[in-house]
Design an enzyme around this catalytic site. Structure first.
Site, PDB file in Angstrom:
ATOM      1  N   GLY A 260       0.832  -1.200   0.000  1.00 44.00           N
ATOM      2  CA  GLY A 260       0.000   0.000   0.000  1.00 44.00           C
ATOM      3  C   GLY A 260       0.860   1.240   0.000  1.00 44.00           C
ATOM      4  N   GLY A 261       0.292   2.309   0.536  1.00 51.22           N
ATOM      5  CA  GLY A 261       1.001   3.588   0.551  1.00 51.22           C
ATOM      6  C   GLY A 261       2.324   3.518   1.291  1.00 51.22           C
TER       7      GLY A 261
ATOM      8  N   GLY B 241      22.435  13.192 -30.124  1.00 54.42           N
ATOM      9  CA  GLY B 241      22.001  13.699 -28.820  1.00 54.42           C
ATOM     10  C   GLY B 241      22.603  12.905 -27.680  1.00 54.42           C
ATOM     11  CB  ALA B 242      23.374   9.323 -27.274  1.00 54.24           C
TER      12      ALA B 242
HETATM   13  C1  HXC Z   1      -3.157  -4.284  12.095  1.00 54.36           C
HETATM   14  C2  HXC Z   1      -2.061  -6.123  11.338  1.00 54.36           C
HETATM   15  C3  HXC Z   1      -1.864  -5.542  10.078  1.00 54.36           C
HETATM   16  C4  HXC Z   1      -2.365  -4.224   9.890  1.00 54.36           C
HETATM   17  C5  HXC Z   1      -0.970  -7.466  10.033  1.00 54.36           C
HETATM   18  N1  HXC Z   1      -1.497  -7.337  11.252  1.00 54.36           N
HETATM   19  N2  HXC Z   1      -1.186  -6.384   9.294  1.00 54.36           N
HETATM   20  N3  HXC Z   1      -2.682  -5.500  12.314  1.00 54.36           N
HETATM   21  N4  HXC Z   1      -2.988  -3.633  10.925  1.00 54.36           N
HETATM   22  N5  HXC Z   1      -2.210  -3.563   8.738  1.00 54.36           N
HETATM   23  C6  HXC Z   1      -1.460  -8.285  12.335  1.00 54.36           C
HETATM   24  C7  HXC Z   1      -2.323  -9.494  12.091  1.00 54.36           C
HETATM   25  O1  HXC Z   1      -3.648  -9.235  12.461  1.00 54.36           O
HETATM   26  C8  HXC Z   1      -1.670 -10.515  12.978  1.00 54.36           C
HETATM   27  O2  HXC Z   1      -2.092 -10.260  14.299  1.00 54.36           O
HETATM   28  C9  HXC Z   1      -0.227 -10.155  12.917  1.00 54.36           C
HETATM   29  O3  HXC Z   1      -0.162  -8.815  12.455  1.00 54.36           O
HETATM   30  C10 HXC Z   1       0.544 -11.008  11.940  1.00 54.36           C
HETATM   31  O4  HXC Z   1      -0.154 -11.017  10.714  1.00 54.36           O
HETATM   32  P1  HXC Z   1      -0.536 -12.376   9.951  1.00 54.36           P
HETATM   33  O5  HXC Z   1      -1.606 -12.021   8.986  1.00 54.36           O
HETATM   34  O6  HXC Z   1      -0.798 -13.466  10.920  1.00 54.36           O
HETATM   35  O7  HXC Z   1       0.857 -12.681   9.219  1.00 54.36           O
HETATM   36  P2  HXC Z   1       1.085 -13.300   7.799  1.00 54.36           P
HETATM   37  O8  HXC Z   1       0.226 -14.484   7.584  1.00 54.36           O
HETATM   38  O9  HXC Z   1       2.564 -13.451   7.691  1.00 54.36           O
HETATM   39  O10 HXC Z   1       0.580 -12.178   6.762  1.00 54.36           O
HETATM   40  C11 HXC Z   1       1.214 -10.917   6.715  1.00 54.36           C
HETATM   41  C12 HXC Z   1       0.425  -9.930   5.828  1.00 54.36           C
HETATM   42  C13 HXC Z   1      -1.066  -9.866   6.341  1.00 54.36           C
HETATM   43  C14 HXC Z   1       0.446 -10.442   4.394  1.00 54.36           C
HETATM   44  C15 HXC Z   1       1.131  -8.613   5.896  1.00 54.36           C
HETATM   45  O11 HXC Z   1      -1.043  -9.637   7.736  1.00 54.36           O
HETATM   46  C16 HXC Z   1      -1.814  -8.756   5.683  1.00 54.36           C
HETATM   47  O12 HXC Z   1      -2.310  -8.931   4.552  1.00 54.36           O
HETATM   48  N6  HXC Z   1      -1.993  -7.650   6.404  1.00 54.36           N
HETATM   49  C17 HXC Z   1      -2.700  -6.515   5.891  1.00 54.36           C
HETATM   50  C18 HXC Z   1      -1.908  -5.827   4.879  1.00 54.36           C
HETATM   51  C19 HXC Z   1      -2.562  -4.590   4.392  1.00 54.36           C
HETATM   52  O13 HXC Z   1      -3.458  -4.625   3.563  1.00 54.36           O
HETATM   53  N7  HXC Z   1      -2.165  -3.454   5.018  1.00 54.36           N
HETATM   54  C20 HXC Z   1      -2.702  -2.185   4.703  1.00 54.36           C
HETATM   55  C21 HXC Z   1      -1.968  -1.752   3.469  1.00 54.36           C
HETATM   56  S1  HXC Z   1      -2.417  -0.158   2.994  1.00 54.36           S
HETATM   57  P3  HXC Z   1      -2.096 -11.332  15.465  1.00 54.36           P
HETATM   58  O14 HXC Z   1      -3.263 -10.960  16.278  1.00 54.36           O
HETATM   59  O15 HXC Z   1      -2.238 -12.684  14.843  1.00 54.36           O
HETATM   60  O16 HXC Z   1      -0.824 -11.120  16.169  1.00 54.36           O
HETATM   61  C22 HXC Z   1      -1.355   0.779   3.833  1.00 54.36           C
HETATM   62  C23 HXC Z   1      -1.638   2.194   3.610  1.00 54.36           C
HETATM   63  C24 HXC Z   1      -0.495   3.038   4.042  1.00 54.36           C
HETATM   64  O17 HXC Z   1      -0.494   0.376   4.496  1.00 54.36           O
HETATM   65  C25 HXC Z   1      -0.975   4.425   3.911  1.00 54.36           C
HETATM   66  C26 HXC Z   1       0.114   5.355   3.632  1.00 54.36           C
HETATM   67  C27 HXC Z   1      -0.419   6.594   2.973  1.00 54.36           C
END
Ligand code: HXC
Length: 522
Positions: free
Chosen positions: A171-172, A406-407
């Site tokens: 994501g971001g 140009g290069a």
């Molecule tokens: C809160 C999160 C989290 C998140 C993971 N966790 N991502 N908690 N916010 N964004 C937590 C899980 O709930 C889990 O908690 C622990 O971290 C480990 O994650 P798992 O899913 O068990 O690990 P894994 O199977 O290795 O998968 C990792 C992952 C997946 C692929 C990263 O967690 C995932 O898809 N997370 C969401 C990713 C996402 O979409 N993020 C937002 C992106 S947008 P427990 O309770 O089990 O400990 C973004 C915008 C930024 O970031 C903005 C900037 C402008």
């Protein structure tokens, strides 16, 4: 509580912080072949040099059960220490706590570290391993990213910023690394993308897995995002150490000098025969580079992306230089969109951090064709001209063979402000190559000759004339556009002598009226 109990409390809190998200999560991290945030820092830093800050920071979020998930440090380990005896600042996301997700307090820790790095004038290293914005913290988390991006931009060009992606970065969140100077990735255990496979499938119906979408291989060969790739965490951290050894701590310092045993007066007769007899045959420009610079000092950046250009760091007589070269072994060394971006961005980094530039030229021109034109070769190619013209560091250029059109101008010519330009006797500096030139100059004469044998003879004769008169270095030398024509074997010593003197160059641009900033082509 008595003093003893207070001391014990501190020690037990420290112990708790050291465990991050707990033993189970640490075991999972190890099973995936990843080190923890603290292990990474320990491995990267000089032994015993790391000082941690904000170990006791916790989030203050509520809702969705997060109020029950409080962890000391809030999913990032931050602080300062030394690498190779020089100060650096670091933030390493701890995936074991809530997936290293970033909320208000984690972001504040990172921003605090960045701010101190900027005021101290030391590089900022960011080890990414995170699920991104902490979902439960909503807009507070987004604000945190915004603050980090802002600090990335404020720090750009003042202190070197290096990001390593050692797990998810989605994501971001990708835009903090993208705003830094170099991105490194670990093979197999890291990925970076704007939208993950599930959203891609929902939005476009495309089936793709994480690594094929944004793994290290994709980003180091196709997208030009990852400058370097390590096979695992350790190799990636080793690469950061090596990278740091070539760059100054900030934009007011010179890069670190390393004494060399390689004599600066060393002539290399092998260089005299490195070019093939046929000017259209390829050769490996990296062989030229490694023979000219201090033995073993060439460190290539982006080795697998846009390979028609070669960029990297090296040392000459112990001084750090940035190397930029066309690569005749790949697409004949022509400049296309990606190689233009690769060169321009590296030139700007070198110029920001006082690193002299040595350019080796063997370029037949910009890449023709609809794919390149429609992709915007005009605006991408313009970046090379912009970056070299803007750069005020010492600029040394060696024209090895072709330098057309140009290069020729773009590749650090005298006309864009190069300080010392030499060519090998094999250089061909002209508006275009002989075949194209003859076809345009003699179109009528050639089509008037009906006998094919006669026509061939005529073309050969005028081609030879063109080569002798225009496709040589001596017309440019006669004008003073190149400073000298040198034997290939003399290259190392000539460049060293020029660098030694020109390294104290100060360029004051009196002809440019004051301005806020220029408008670089993108
Ligand atoms: C809160 C999160 C989290 C998140 C993971 N966790 N991502 N908690 N916010 N964004 C937590 C899980 O709930 C889990 O908690 C622990 O971290 C480990 O994650 P798992 O899913 O068990 O690990 P894994 O199977 O290795 O998968 C990792 C992952 C997946 C692929 C990263 O967690 C995932 O898809 N997370 C969401 C990713 C996402 O979409 N993020 C937002 C992106 S947008 P427990 O309770 O089990 O400990 C973004 C915008 C930024 O970031 C903005 C900037 C402008």
């Amino acid at each position: 509580m008595g003093k003893e109990d207070l001391y014990k409390l501190l020690l037990s809190k420290r112990e708790e912080a050291m465990l991050g998200g707990g033993k189970e999560a640490i075991d999972k991290q190890h099973k995936e072949g990843k080190m923890t945030a603290r292990e990474r820092i320990e491995y990267l830093m000089d032994p015993g040099s790391f000082t941690e800050i904000d170990m006791f920071v916790t989030h203050r979020a509520t809702g969705f059960g997060i109020e029950k998930r409080i962890g000391l440090g809030d999913g990032v380990v931050a602080g300062f220490g030394k690498v190779g005896g020089r100060p650096i600042f670091i933030a390493a996301q701890d995936f074991t706590f809530l997936g290293g997700s970033l909320g208000e307090k984690q972001a504040e820790k990172i921003v605090k570290t960045m701010r101190t790095a900027l005021s101290v004038g030391a590089p900022m290293i960011f080890l990414n391993d995170s699920g991104g914005a902490r979902i439960q913290e909503g807009v507070d988390s987004l604000k945190g990213y915004g603050d980090i991006f802002y600090m990335n931009v404020m720090s750009s060009g003042v202190i070197p910023q290096i990001a390593a992606i050692m797990g998810p970065c989605a994501g971001g969140a990708v835009y903090s690394p993208a705003l830094m100077d170099f991105i490194l990735m670990t093979q197999r255990t890291s990925y970076m993308f704007i939208t993950g496979p599930r959203v891609v499938k929902a939005a476009l119906g495309e089936e793709v897995d994480e690594l094929s979408l944004g793994g290290a291989e994709v980003h180091s060969t196709k997208s030009g995002i990852a400058s370097l790739v390590g096979k695992d965490d350790k190799e990636t951290l080793d690469l950061i150490r090596r990278l740091l050894s070539y760059i100054p701590s900030n934009n007011t310092e010179e890069p670190p000098y390393v004494k060399t045993d390689d004599p600066v007066e060393r002539a290399d007769p092998e260089l005299d025969s490195i070019l093939p007899d046929d000017p259209d045959k390829p050769y490996d420009v990296k062989e030229v580079i490694t023979r000219v610079v201090d033995a073993g000092s060439f460190f290539e950046i982006f080795p697998h992306w846009a390979q028609n250009a070669v960029v990297g760091f090296a040392r000459l007589g112990g001084r750090v230089v940035g190397i930029i070269a066309n690569q005749p072994n790949y697409m004949a060394g022509s400049l296309d969109i990606d190689s233009s971006d690769k060169i321009a961005r590296f030139v700007r980094f070198l110029d920001s951090f006082n690193i002299p530039i040595i350019t080796f030229v063997d370029v037949p021109g910009f890449m023709p064709g609809t794919a390149q034109e429609h992709g915007g070769i005009i605006r991408h190619g313009a970046k090379i001209l912009f970056a070299y013209s803007e750069a005020t560091v010492p600029k040394l250029t060696v024209i090895l063979r072709k330098a057309y059109g140009g290069a020729y101008i773009a590749m650090s010519s005298r006309h864009l402000g190069a300080d010392y330009v030499v060519s090998w006797p094999t250089a061909e500096i002209a508006v275009m190559g002989p075949a194209g030139a003859v076809e345009i100059l003699y179109r009528k004469e050639i089509s008037a000759i009906t006998d094919p044998e006669e026509r061939k003879k005529f073309v050969e004769k005028v081609t030879e004339e063109y080569k002798e008169k225009l496709a040589t270095p001596y017309m440019a030398a006669a004008r003073g556009y190149i400073d000298d024509v040198i034997l290939p074997r003399e290259t190392r010593n000539k460049l060293f002598k020029a660098l030694e003197i020109i390294s104290t160059k100060r360029e004051i641009r009196i002809r440019t009226p004051p301005k806020k900033h220029a408008n670089m082509p993108v």
